[in-house]
Design a protein around this motif. Structure first.
Motif, PDB file in Angstrom:
ATOM      1  N   VAL A   1       6.736 -14.669 130.805  1.00 46.41           N
ATOM      2  CA  VAL A   1       6.158 -13.471 131.410  1.00 46.41           C
ATOM      3  C   VAL A   1       6.585 -13.421 132.876  1.00 46.41           C
ATOM      4  O   VAL A   1       6.491 -14.423 133.597  1.00 46.41           O
ATOM      5  N   GLN A   2       7.062 -12.229 133.271  1.00 44.14           N
ATOM      6  CA  GLN A   2       7.613 -12.058 134.624  1.00 44.14           C
ATOM      7  C   GLN A   2       6.550 -11.517 135.576  1.00 44.14           C
ATOM      8  O   GLN A   2       5.602 -10.853 135.146  1.00 44.14           O
ATOM      9  N   ALA A   3       6.754 -11.738 136.865  1.00 46.58           N
ATOM     10  CA  ALA A   3       5.863 -11.186 137.889  1.00 46.58           C
ATOM     11  C   ALA A   3       5.799  -9.675 137.743  1.00 46.58           C
ATOM     12  O   ALA A   3       6.822  -9.023 137.544  1.00 46.58           O
ATOM     13  N   GLY A   4       4.585  -9.123 137.810  1.00 50.29           N
ATOM     14  CA  GLY A   4       4.392  -7.673 137.735  1.00 50.29           C
ATOM     15  C   GLY A   4       4.416  -7.099 136.330  1.00 50.29           C
ATOM     16  O   GLY A   4       4.172  -5.915 136.142  1.00 50.29           O
ATOM     17  N   GLU A   5       4.697  -7.937 135.333  1.00 48.63           N
ATOM     18  CA  GLU A   5       4.782  -7.446 133.945  1.00 48.63           C
ATOM     19  C   GLU A   5       3.397  -7.416 133.295  1.00 48.63           C
ATOM     20  O   GLU A   5       2.580  -8.310 133.513  1.00 48.63           O
ATOM     21  N   LEU A   6       3.154  -6.378 132.474  1.00 46.82           N
ATOM     22  CA  LEU A   6       1.920  -6.335 131.684  1.00 46.82           C
ATOM     23  C   LEU A   6       2.290  -6.563 130.226  1.00 46.82           C
ATOM     24  O   LEU A   6       2.957  -5.733 129.612  1.00 46.82           O
ATOM     25  N   LEU A   7       1.898  -7.708 129.727  1.00 47.78           N
ATOM     26  CA  LEU A   7       2.249  -8.094 128.360  1.00 47.78           C
ATOM     27  C   LEU A   7       1.018  -7.969 127.468  1.00 47.78           C
ATOM     28  O   LEU A   7      -0.030  -8.547 127.767  1.00 47.78           O
ATOM     29  N   ALA A   8       1.155  -7.211 126.382  1.00 47.87           N
ATOM     30  CA  ALA A   8       0.055  -7.099 125.419  1.00 47.87           C
ATOM     31  C   ALA A   8       0.327  -8.043 124.252  1.00 47.87           C
ATOM     32  O   ALA A   8       1.417  -8.066 123.687  1.00 47.87           O
ATOM     33  N   LEU A   9      -0.699  -8.802 123.936  1.00 46.43           N
ATOM     34  CA  LEU A   9      -0.614  -9.772 122.844  1.00 46.43           C
ATOM     35  C   LEU A   9      -1.467  -9.223 121.707  1.00 46.43           C
ATOM     36  O   LEU A   9      -2.682  -9.062 121.862  1.00 46.43           O
ATOM     37  N   THR A  10      -0.831  -8.877 120.589  1.00 38.98           N
ATOM     38  CA  THR A  10      -1.592  -8.309 119.478  1.00 38.98           C
ATOM     39  C   THR A  10      -1.462  -9.229 118.263  1.00 38.98           C
ATOM     40  O   THR A  10      -0.635 -10.149 118.257  1.00 38.98           O
ATOM     41  N   GLY A  11      -2.236  -8.925 117.242  1.00 38.07           N
ATOM     42  CA  GLY A  11      -2.179  -9.719 116.022  1.00 38.07           C
ATOM     43  C   GLY A  11      -3.556  -9.793 115.401  1.00 38.07           C
ATOM     44  O   GLY A  11      -4.553  -9.641 116.108  1.00 38.07           O
ATOM     45  N   PRO A  12      -3.615 -10.044 114.099  1.00 41.43           N
ATOM     46  CA  PRO A  12      -4.911 -10.077 113.423  1.00 41.43           C
ATOM     47  C   PRO A  12      -5.791 -11.224 113.918  1.00 41.43           C
ATOM     48  O   PRO A  12      -5.306 -12.150 114.581  1.00 41.43           O
ATOM     49  N   SER A  13      -7.058 -11.124 113.588  1.00 39.49           N
ATOM     50  CA  SER A  13      -8.004 -12.170 113.934  1.00 39.49           C
ATOM     51  C   SER A  13      -7.510 -13.519 113.392  1.00 39.49           C
ATOM     52  O   SER A  13      -7.078 -13.607 112.247  1.00 39.49           O
ATOM     53  N   GLY A  14      -7.535 -14.528 114.234  1.00 40.42           N
ATOM     54  CA  GLY A  14      -7.118 -15.860 113.807  1.00 40.42           C
ATOM     55  C   GLY A  14      -5.626 -16.111 113.944  1.00 40.42           C
ATOM     56  O   GLY A  14      -5.130 -17.189 113.599  1.00 40.42           O
ATOM     57  N   SER A  15      -4.877 -15.137 114.475  1.00 34.42           N
ATOM     58  CA  SER A  15      -3.416 -15.309 114.549  1.00 34.42           C
ATOM     59  C   SER A  15      -2.991 -16.209 115.713  1.00 34.42           C
ATOM     60  O   SER A  15      -1.838 -16.627 115.783  1.00 34.42           O
ATOM     61  N   GLY A  16      -3.918 -16.464 116.675  1.00 34.81           N
ATOM     62  CA  GLY A  16      -3.600 -17.405 117.750  1.00 34.81           C
ATOM     63  C   GLY A  16      -3.609 -16.803 119.144  1.00 34.81           C
ATOM     64  O   GLY A  16      -3.199 -17.460 120.109  1.00 34.81           O
TER      65      GLY A  16
ATOM     66  N   ILE B   1       5.117  -5.618 124.207  1.00 37.75           N
ATOM     67  CA  ILE B   1       4.090  -5.979 123.228  1.00 37.75           C
ATOM     68  C   ILE B   1       4.643  -7.126 122.403  1.00 37.75           C
ATOM     69  O   ILE B   1       5.771  -7.041 121.912  1.00 37.75           O
ATOM     70  N   VAL B   2       3.865  -8.196 122.273  1.00 41.03           N
ATOM     71  CA  VAL B   2       4.293  -9.234 121.336  1.00 41.03           C
ATOM     72  C   VAL B   2       3.217  -9.361 120.266  1.00 41.03           C
ATOM     73  O   VAL B   2       2.023  -9.295 120.549  1.00 41.03           O
ATOM     74  N   HIS B   3       3.694  -9.497 119.032  1.00 45.48           N
ATOM     75  CA  HIS B   3       2.792  -9.528 117.891  1.00 45.48           C
ATOM     76  C   HIS B   3       2.793 -10.941 117.301  1.00 45.48           C
ATOM     77  O   HIS B   3       3.840 -11.520 117.056  1.00 45.48           O
ATOM     78  N   LEU B   4       1.572 -11.441 117.114  1.00 47.28           N
ATOM     79  CA  LEU B   4       1.427 -12.787 116.564  1.00 47.28           C
ATOM     80  C   LEU B   4       0.987 -12.699 115.105  1.00 47.28           C
ATOM     81  O   LEU B   4       0.130 -11.873 114.769  1.00 47.28           O
ATOM     82  N   LEU B   5       1.536 -13.559 114.291  1.00 44.83           N
ATOM     83  CA  LEU B   5       1.074 -13.659 112.915  1.00 44.83           C
ATOM     84  C   LEU B   5       1.124 -15.136 112.528  1.00 44.83           C
ATOM     85  O   LEU B   5       2.169 -15.783 112.668  1.00 44.83           O
ATOM     86  N   ASP B   6      -0.028 -15.638 112.097  1.00 38.40           N
ATOM     87  CA  ASP B   6      -0.117 -17.038 111.669  1.00 38.40           C
ATOM     88  C   ASP B   6       0.493 -18.012 112.668  1.00 38.40           C
ATOM     89  O   ASP B   6       1.233 -18.922 112.296  1.00 38.40           O
ATOM     90  N   GLY B   7       0.220 -17.773 113.953  1.00 38.43           N
ATOM     91  CA  GLY B   7       0.645 -18.728 114.969  1.00 38.43           C
ATOM     92  C   GLY B   7       2.095 -18.635 115.374  1.00 38.43           C
ATOM     93  O   GLY B   7       2.614 -19.498 116.080  1.00 38.43           O
TER      94      GLY B   7
END
Ligand SMILES: Nc1ncnc2c1ncn2[C@@H]1O[C@H](COP(=O)(O)OP(=O)(O)OP(=O)(O)O)[C@@H](O)[C@H]1O
Length: 223
Positions: A31-46, A214-220
Motif C-alpha cells: 500500500v502506497q502513501a496517500g492510497e485508499l485501499l478497500a479490502l473486501t471479501g465474505p465473512s471469515g475470508s481474513g 479494491i482487493v478481494h479476499l477469499l479463503d485467506g
C-alpha cells in the motif's frame, strides 16, 4: 510513490480447539502513501486478520510484514508499541471513543501519549476538529453526538498524529447511508490532505466506489 506497508508471502493460522484455522494463505500486498485501499471479501475470508497484521496488533506465522521499509520481525515489543502509536491510526465500526472524555480530549489523547507538548497539542486538536467540522462540539462528550459525528471524532483522532497508515474496520457499518457517504468523503478528503495510506475492510459498495484500489479476499487468499 512511497510504500507504507508491505505483506510478502504472509501466512497466519489460529488454533481453534483441535482445529487449525488457516486465516491467511500466502498474501502479498503493498500500500502506497496517500492510497485508499478497500479490502473486501465474505465473512471469515481474513480481512480482520490482514488489518491486525498491518496495524502491528498481531504477527505473521510465515512471510514478512514491512512498515516504512522496516521488517517488523526485527522490532521488540516496545518498538512495536511505539511504531503503532506514532505511525498508525485506527478507526473502528463502533467508534471506540472514551465516553468520559470530551471530544477534544479524545482527539488529543494520541498526542498526549506521544509526549507532544501541550501548547502544540491545543493548536493541532483545534485544527483537526475544524477540519472534520466539529469545532463547536469540542467540549461535548461522545454520548451527546450522533453516530456520524462520533465517527468524525474517530477520524480526527486517527489523523491527529499524522499517521503514515490508517486502518479502518467497517467504518460505515453503524451509520445510515447519507451519514456513511459524508464520513467516506471526509476520510477520502482528509486522507489525501494528510498523505496517509488507508486500508479499509468493508462490505460497503459506497466505499469501494471511492477506493483507489479494491482487493478481494477469499479463503485467506487475494483474488
Ligand atoms: N482469534 C482467533 N481465534 C481463532 N480463529 C480466528 C481468530 N481470529 C480469526 N479467526 C478465524 O480466521 C478466519 C479469518 O477471520 P477474519 O476475522 O480475519 O475474517 P473477516 O474476513 O474479517 O470476517 P468478518 O467479515 O466476519 O469480520 C475465520 O475463519 C475466523 O474464524
Amino acid at each position: 510513490m512511497k510504500t507504507v506497508i508491505e505483506l510478502h508471502g504472509v501466512h497466519k493460522s489460529y488454533q481453534l480447539g483441535q482445529h487449525l484455522v488457516r486465516a491467511l494463505r500466502g498474501v502479498d500486498l503493498q500500500v502506497q502513501a496517500g492510497e485508499l485501499l478497500a479490502l473486501t471479501g465474505p465473512s471469515g475470508s481474513g480481512k480482520s486478520t490482514i488489518l491486525n497484521l498491518c496495524g502491528l496488533i498481531d504477527q505473521a506465522d510465515q512471510g514478512q510484514v514491512v512498515i516504512q521499509g522496516s521488517d517488523i520481525a526485527s522490532f521488540s515489543e516496545r518498538e512495536l508499541t511505539l511504531q503503532r502509536r506514532q505511525t498508525i491510526g485506527f478507526i473502528f465500526q463502533s467508534f471506540n471513543l472514551v465516553p468520559v472524555m470530551t471530544v477534544a480530549e479524545n482527539v488529543d489523547y494520541p498526542l498526549f501519549l506521544n509526549g507532544v507538548p501541550e501548547a502544540e497539542r491545543k493548536v493541532r486538536v483545534a485544527a483537526q476538529l475544524k477540519a472534520v467540522g466539529l469545532e463547536e462540539h469540542a467540549q461535548h462528550r461522545p454520548d451527546a453526538l450522533s453516530g456520524g459525528q462520533r465517527q468524525r471524532v474517530a477520524i480526527a483522532r486517527a489523523l491527529i498524529k499524522r499517521p503514515a497508515l490508517v486502518i479502518a474496520d467497517e467504518p460505515t457499518a453503524s451509520l445510515d447511508s447519507v451519514t456513511a457517504d459524508q464520513v467516506l468523503d471526509l476520510m477520502r478528503e482528509r486522507g489525501q490532505a494528510e498523505g496517509a495510506a488507508f486500508v479499509i475492510a468493508s462490505h460497503d459498495e459506497r466505499l469501494t466506489r471511492r477506493a483507489d484500489r479494491i482487493v478481494h479476499l477469499l479463503d485467506g487468499r487475494l483474488q
